[in-house]
Motif scaffolding. Structure first.
Motif, mmCIF file in Angstrom:
data_model
loop_
_atom_site.group_PDB
_atom_site.id
_atom_site.type_symbol
_atom_site.label_atom_id
_atom_site.label_comp_id
_atom_site.label_asym_id
_atom_site.label_seq_id
_atom_site.Cartn_x
_atom_site.Cartn_y
_atom_site.Cartn_z
ATOM 1 N N SER A 22 8.653 54.206 -55.393
ATOM 2 C CA SER A 22 8.244 55.549 -54.999
ATOM 3 C C SER A 22 6.906 55.958 -55.573
ATOM 4 O O SER A 22 6.451 57.062 -55.335
ATOM 5 N N GLY A 23 6.300 55.088 -56.351
ATOM 6 C CA GLY A 23 4.999 55.385 -56.910
ATOM 7 C C GLY A 23 5.034 56.294 -58.112
ATOM 8 O O GLY A 23 4.002 56.791 -58.543
ATOM 9 N N SER A 24 6.229 56.531 -58.698
ATOM 10 C CA SER A 24 6.311 57.361 -59.890
ATOM 11 C C SER A 24 6.952 56.585 -61.019
ATOM 12 O O SER A 24 7.584 55.569 -60.815
ATOM 13 N N ALA A 25 6.776 57.109 -62.217
ATOM 14 C CA ALA A 25 7.307 56.416 -63.389
ATOM 15 C C ALA A 25 8.824 56.446 -63.376
ATOM 16 O O ALA A 25 9.444 57.370 -62.868
ATOM 17 N N GLY A 26 9.431 55.447 -63.977
ATOM 18 C CA GLY A 26 10.877 55.363 -64.043
ATOM 19 C C GLY A 26 11.453 56.340 -65.043
ATOM 20 O O GLY A 26 10.778 56.849 -65.925
ATOM 21 N N ALA A 27 12.750 56.647 -64.889
ATOM 22 C CA ALA A 27 13.426 57.535 -65.819
ATOM 23 C C ALA A 27 13.534 56.862 -67.174
ATOM 24 O O ALA A 27 13.485 55.643 -67.286
ATOM 25 N N ASP A 28 13.707 57.678 -68.208
ATOM 26 C CA ASP A 28 13.854 57.148 -69.562
ATOM 27 C C ASP A 28 15.299 56.838 -69.886
ATOM 28 O O ASP A 28 15.668 56.788 -71.048
ATOM 29 N N GLU A 29 16.120 56.691 -68.881
ATOM 30 C CA GLU A 29 17.553 56.484 -69.074
ATOM 31 C C GLU A 29 18.009 55.188 -68.405
ATOM 32 O O GLU A 29 18.672 55.217 -67.374
ATOM 33 N N PRO A 30 17.686 54.019 -68.984
ATOM 34 C CA PRO A 30 18.230 52.777 -68.430
ATOM 35 C C PRO A 30 19.671 52.575 -68.908
ATOM 36 O O PRO A 30 19.995 52.854 -70.064
ATOM 37 N N TRP A 31 20.513 52.095 -67.989
ATOM 38 C CA TRP A 31 21.930 51.900 -68.291
ATOM 39 C C TRP A 31 22.325 50.465 -67.969
ATOM 40 O O TRP A 31 21.871 49.893 -66.983
ATOM 41 N N ASP A 32 23.218 49.917 -68.786
ATOM 42 C CA ASP A 32 23.790 48.591 -68.550
ATOM 43 C C ASP A 32 25.192 48.742 -67.990
ATOM 44 O O ASP A 32 25.999 49.551 -68.502
ATOM 45 N N LEU A 33 25.504 47.967 -66.963
ATOM 46 C CA LEU A 33 26.830 47.984 -66.352
ATOM 47 C C LEU A 33 27.833 47.271 -67.252
ATOM 48 O O LEU A 33 27.571 46.178 -67.743
ATOM 49 N N ILE A 34 28.977 47.889 -67.466
ATOM 50 C CA ILE A 34 30.100 47.242 -68.151
ATOM 51 C C ILE A 34 31.001 46.701 -67.041
ATOM 52 O O ILE A 34 31.854 47.418 -66.505
ATOM 53 N N ALA A 35 30.785 45.456 -66.674
ATOM 54 C CA ALA A 35 31.412 44.897 -65.468
ATOM 55 C C ALA A 35 32.930 44.931 -65.521
ATOM 56 O O ALA A 35 33.589 45.247 -64.518
ATOM 57 N N ILE B 200 20.252 50.278 -63.208
ATOM 58 C CA ILE B 200 20.284 51.732 -63.105
ATOM 59 C C ILE B 200 19.318 52.361 -64.101
ATOM 60 O O ILE B 200 19.413 52.123 -65.308
ATOM 61 N N LEU B 201 18.389 53.135 -63.568
ATOM 62 C CA LEU B 201 17.531 54.018 -64.349
ATOM 63 C C LEU B 201 17.850 55.413 -63.837
ATOM 64 O O LEU B 201 17.420 55.786 -62.744
ATOM 65 N N PHE B 202 18.646 56.162 -64.591
ATOM 66 C CA PHE B 202 19.103 57.445 -64.058
ATOM 67 C C PHE B 202 19.189 58.487 -65.157
ATOM 68 O O PHE B 202 19.794 58.257 -66.211
ATOM 69 N N SER B 203 18.572 59.634 -64.899
ATOM 70 C CA SER B 203 18.663 60.786 -65.788
ATOM 71 C C SER B 203 18.856 62.035 -64.943
ATOM 72 O O SER B 203 18.033 62.326 -64.071
ATOM 73 N N PRO B 204 19.920 62.787 -65.180
ATOM 74 C CA PRO B 204 20.092 64.046 -64.456
ATOM 75 C C PRO B 204 18.924 65.003 -64.663
ATOM 76 O O PRO B 204 18.679 65.871 -63.824
ATOM 77 N N ASP B 205 18.195 64.831 -65.757
ATOM 78 C CA ASP B 205 17.050 65.689 -66.044
ATOM 79 C C ASP B 205 15.741 65.150 -65.478
ATOM 80 O O ASP B 205 14.696 65.794 -65.605
ATOM 81 N N ASN B 206 15.773 63.978 -64.885
ATOM 82 C CA ASN B 206 14.567 63.378 -64.306
ATOM 83 C C ASN B 206 14.939 62.614 -63.041
ATOM 84 O O ASN B 206 14.806 61.400 -62.962
ATOM 85 N N LEU B 207 15.412 63.341 -62.058
ATOM 86 C CA LEU B 207 15.832 62.691 -60.816
ATOM 87 C C LEU B 207 14.654 62.038 -60.110
ATOM 88 O O LEU B 207 14.810 60.990 -59.473
ATOM 89 N N ALA B 208 13.468 62.624 -60.234
ATOM 90 C CA ALA B 208 12.296 62.061 -59.559
ATOM 91 C C ALA B 208 11.936 60.688 -60.102
ATOM 92 O O ALA B 208 11.347 59.872 -59.396
ATOM 93 N N GLY B 209 12.289 60.412 -61.342
ATOM 94 C CA GLY B 209 11.980 59.114 -61.933
ATOM 95 C C GLY B 209 13.161 58.168 -61.972
ATOM 96 O O GLY B 209 13.087 57.106 -62.586
ATOM 97 N N SER B 210 14.261 58.542 -61.337
ATOM 98 C CA SER B 210 15.471 57.724 -61.379
ATOM 99 C C SER B 210 15.492 56.695 -60.256
ATOM 100 O O SER B 210 14.917 56.914 -59.189
ATOM 101 N N ARG B 211 16.145 55.575 -60.502
ATOM 102 C CA ARG B 211 16.260 54.478 -59.535
ATOM 103 C C ARG B 211 17.623 53.805 -59.696
ATOM 104 O O ARG B 211 18.107 53.650 -60.807
#
Length: 192
Positions: free
Chosen positions: A18-31, A58-69
């Motif tokens: 999307s051309g924007s920086a990623g969220a500061d919330e990377p998450w690891d899946l617990i399979a 997953i890069l997801f932050s409820p406070d930074n939806l624009a930077g989430s992926r």
């Protein structure tokens, strides 16, 4: 599957999607604590199953939806219902065609807050070589260093060419497939 995962992760990390920086919330899946399930409908009966193998970046932050992926890759050959007729037939060319299309993926880089703890991911699903726009509703709750995501949606198998030929008009096989997921996550360690 690993090749797709590496490529998508690189795009997400670089913010290219999307051309924007990623969220500061990377998450690891617990399979072992996560599940990707489905329900098929045939002749008035529901057939439940799972895709036993899937991965999520997953890069997801409820406070930074624009930077989430979010990028999810699914090994569709891990389809399992426990009903031999389905499990044996679903990989054939007229159905999911495992030989040609062993992987499905969902990628989203736009999100809407529909609260409380509710969101919609606007992305694309590629299944059996066909890509469609998808709006995926889900909940996401954070508890310290862990998070839980859950959601569901209904897909029309015919939109992805699943069950063509003589199966296309058989009323006993429902077109709707209900997908549900629960993902257990832990906050990723900072990159060194």
């Amino acid at each position: 599957m690993t090749g797709w995962r590496t490529t998508v992760l690189a795009l997400l990390t670089a913010g290219v999607l999307s051309g924007s920086a990623g969220a500061d919330e990377p998450w690891d899946l617990i399979a072992e604590e996560s599940r990707l399930g489905f329900v098929l409908h045939e002749g008035g009966h529901d057939i439940e199953g799972v895709f036993a193998r899937f991965e999520a970046d997953i890069l997801f932050s409820p406070d930074n939806l624009a930077g989430s992926r979010i990028a999810v890759t699914v090994d569709v050959t891990s389809f399992h219902t426990g009903v031999a007729d389905y499990d044996d037939a679903v990989g054939l060319p007229g159905w999911m065609d495992f030989a040609t299309h062993p992987t499905a993926w969902f990628v989203a880089d736009r999100f809407r807050d529909i609260g409380p703890d509710g969101f919609e991911a606007l992305g694309t699903l590629t299944l059996r070589g066909t890509t469609r726009d998808i709006v995926l509703p889900f909940t996401f709750t954070i508890d310290g260093t862990t998070a839980l995501g859950a959601g569901h949606l209904s897909l029309n198998r015919r939109e992805f060419g699943i069950g063509d030929g003589s199966w296309e008009t058989r009323a006993s096989i429902g077109n709707a497939v209900d997908i549900s997921f629960t993902v257990s996550l832990r906050r990723a360690a900072p990159a060194e």
